[in-house]
Design a protein around this motif. Sequence first.
Motif, PDB file in Angstrom:
ATOM      1  N   UNK A   7      42.518  41.090  34.752  1.00 50.27           N
ATOM      2  CA  UNK A   7      43.614  41.824  34.113  1.00 50.27           C
ATOM      3  C   UNK A   7      43.559  41.656  32.592  1.00 50.27           C
ATOM      4  N   UNK A   8      43.288  40.445  32.133  1.00 43.89           N
ATOM      5  CA  UNK A   8      43.187  40.206  30.693  1.00 43.89           C
ATOM      6  C   UNK A   8      41.995  40.954  30.112  1.00 43.89           C
ATOM      7  N   UNK A   9      40.903  40.986  30.856  1.00 44.27           N
ATOM      8  CA  UNK A   9      39.712  41.722  30.409  1.00 44.27           C
ATOM      9  C   UNK A   9      40.009  43.204  30.261  1.00 44.27           C
ATOM     10  N   UNK A  10      40.920  43.717  31.080  1.00 45.69           N
ATOM     11  CA  UNK A  10      41.273  45.137  31.034  1.00 45.69           C
ATOM     12  C   UNK A  10      42.300  45.427  29.938  1.00 45.69           C
ATOM     13  N   UNK A  20      57.760  44.307  36.621  1.00 48.44           N
ATOM     14  CA  UNK A  20      57.070  43.142  37.170  1.00 48.44           C
ATOM     15  C   UNK A  20      55.961  43.612  38.114  1.00 48.44           C
ATOM     16  N   UNK A  21      54.752  43.151  37.886  1.00 51.58           N
ATOM     17  CA  UNK A  21      53.638  43.402  38.811  1.00 51.58           C
ATOM     18  C   UNK A  21      53.391  42.109  39.581  1.00 51.58           C
ATOM     19  N   UNK A  22      53.492  42.157  40.896  1.00 51.02           N
ATOM     20  CA  UNK A  22      53.324  40.954  41.710  1.00 51.02           C
ATOM     21  C   UNK A  22      52.064  41.056  42.570  1.00 51.02           C
ATOM     22  N   UNK A  23      51.546  39.887  42.926  1.00 48.97           N
ATOM     23  CA  UNK A  23      50.350  39.828  43.778  1.00 48.97           C
ATOM     24  C   UNK A  23      49.208  40.638  43.181  1.00 48.97           C
ATOM     25  N   UNK A  24      49.111  40.604  41.861  1.00 50.23           N
ATOM     26  CA  UNK A  24      48.126  41.416  41.161  1.00 50.23           C
ATOM     27  C   UNK A  24      46.702  41.177  41.661  1.00 50.23           C
ATOM     28  N   UNK A  25      46.027  42.258  41.952  1.00 44.93           N
ATOM     29  CA  UNK A  25      44.656  42.182  42.468  1.00 44.93           C
ATOM     30  C   UNK A  25      43.796  43.194  41.720  1.00 44.93           C
ATOM     31  N   UNK A  26      42.688  42.722  41.157  1.00 43.22           N
ATOM     32  CA  UNK A  26      41.785  43.603  40.427  1.00 43.22           C
ATOM     33  C   UNK A  26      40.360  43.116  40.672  1.00 43.22           C
ATOM     34  N   UNK A  27      39.696  43.734  41.640  1.00 44.76           N
ATOM     35  CA  UNK A  27      38.334  43.348  41.991  1.00 44.76           C
ATOM     36  C   UNK A  27      37.369  43.769  40.883  1.00 44.76           C
ATOM     37  N   UNK A  28      36.142  43.291  40.953  1.00 48.57           N
ATOM     38  CA  UNK A  28      35.121  43.691  39.982  1.00 48.57           C
ATOM     39  C   UNK A  28      34.902  45.195  40.028  1.00 48.57           C
ATOM     40  N   UNK A  29      34.925  45.747  41.249  1.00 51.12           N
ATOM     41  CA  UNK A  29      34.732  47.183  41.414  1.00 51.12           C
ATOM     42  C   UNK A  29      35.863  47.963  40.758  1.00 51.12           C
ATOM     43  N   UNK A  30      37.118  47.521  40.979  1.00 53.62           N
ATOM     44  CA  UNK A  30      38.271  48.194  40.373  1.00 53.62           C
ATOM     45  C   UNK A  30      38.274  48.024  38.866  1.00 53.62           C
ATOM     46  N   UNK A  31      37.877  46.839  38.403  1.00 54.10           N
ATOM     47  CA  UNK A  31      37.804  46.585  36.967  1.00 54.10           C
ATOM     48  C   UNK A  31      36.840  47.572  36.307  1.00 54.10           C
ATOM     49  N   UNK A  32      35.710  47.797  36.935  1.00 48.31           N
ATOM     50  CA  UNK A  32      34.719  48.741  36.401  1.00 48.31           C
ATOM     51  C   UNK A  32      35.296  50.158  36.365  1.00 48.31           C
TER      52      UNK A  32
END
Length: 433
Positions: free
Chosen positions: A192-195, A150-162
Amino acid sequence: MFALLFYRILLLSLLPIVLIALLLRSKNNKQYRQRISERLGFISNSIKPDGIVVHAASVGEVLALKPFINELLTNYPALAITVTTFTPTGSAQVKKLFGNSVQHCYLPLDIFPCTWLFLQRVKPQLVIFMETELWPNLIAQCHHKKIKLLLINGRLSKKSLHSYSKLKALITPCLQRFDTILTQSQQNLAHFIQLGARSEQCLNSGNVKFDISINDELAQKQTELAQYISNHRKTWIVASTHQGDEKLALLAFTKILAHFPQLLLVLVPRHPERFQSVAEQCQKQGFSTIKRSDKKVINDENIWLLDSLGELMATFALGDIITMGGSFSGSIGGHNPLEPALFKKPIIVGNDMSNFAEVMQQMQHENGIVQLKTPATTTSIDEQADELANSVIKLLSAPEQQHILGQHAYNVVLANQGATQTTLQQVQSLLNQ
């Protein structure tokens, strides 16, 4: 599969370098060379198996997860709750907050033999990661052993996504191995879905960092700290500072003192290994400085250095204005403004709050925070200091505006609570499968 195999071989070959890096870091913090065996996966036999593992990397994550972990202890008294960290400060915070009510050890290095040993000893039913803590090897092994993830409080900024997109061959399978991914916001969910995460495994649950409250323990700590500060002094708290933040704060403080000569500056460095160097920096600049560890009442000193762990949140209650560090350099992404908001305090932050983009949007929409316009990348530190000083002076001169800002920030906290309960429902669902 090839990407994971390459990752395993690479990290295994780098093991000696990683250990040397830990030893080098221990020159400033000796705790990094202690309990090395845990980092290699050799976990104490006293750890009870078949429970839930919650990974909270460091102090901030431990504090944010406190309400959630307390709920786990209440709802699953028969299961061993193991809270893992990666930093010594996080480890100390776990022991301070939970004592013997949870089990604790370091999460081992994400290297195949180390993680294998860890899972052999702990044998969890469920492993919970937070935000962007992705450990590809451990996650793959859990998936293979049919341990729920389980991944909780998922956070993925534009910078991290890149950044993660460059490692998509490794990260996408990692995300798809989670049974459920709970995100802080709809925007994070989309990232997250984009990744590569599957839409059916993702749910926007909200941010557990909103689920904070003033309990008896916090109120007692507030009372304890208040005895060190004279009631008549206005207080400016600059919290969770990183390298460079103190220089900026001291420059601004010099300008503010011309208008409010009795102002007390409370500096709170983010990392304990910097406590001494920050104290020396303050004294070198000619400011009389007293440390929390001195356990002395503050009289006419200019600066109170909070060189302690686990006391920041209670300290927020004592400030007239709060400034969150890590938001000025453009490389950190800011720190949590919700804790001072809980105490209805006016908050000033720097230009970079990318780690809290959604929180900032809500606070700005409700006029509950002041954000500086000058980015570090295009302006000098003197210009930043001028804007910071002017913002503090303006608020100190307008008590009514302080009250309005603080109340609006508090309203944002109240309006967004509830993520912890959603997360608990997912825990129950996974354990029942």
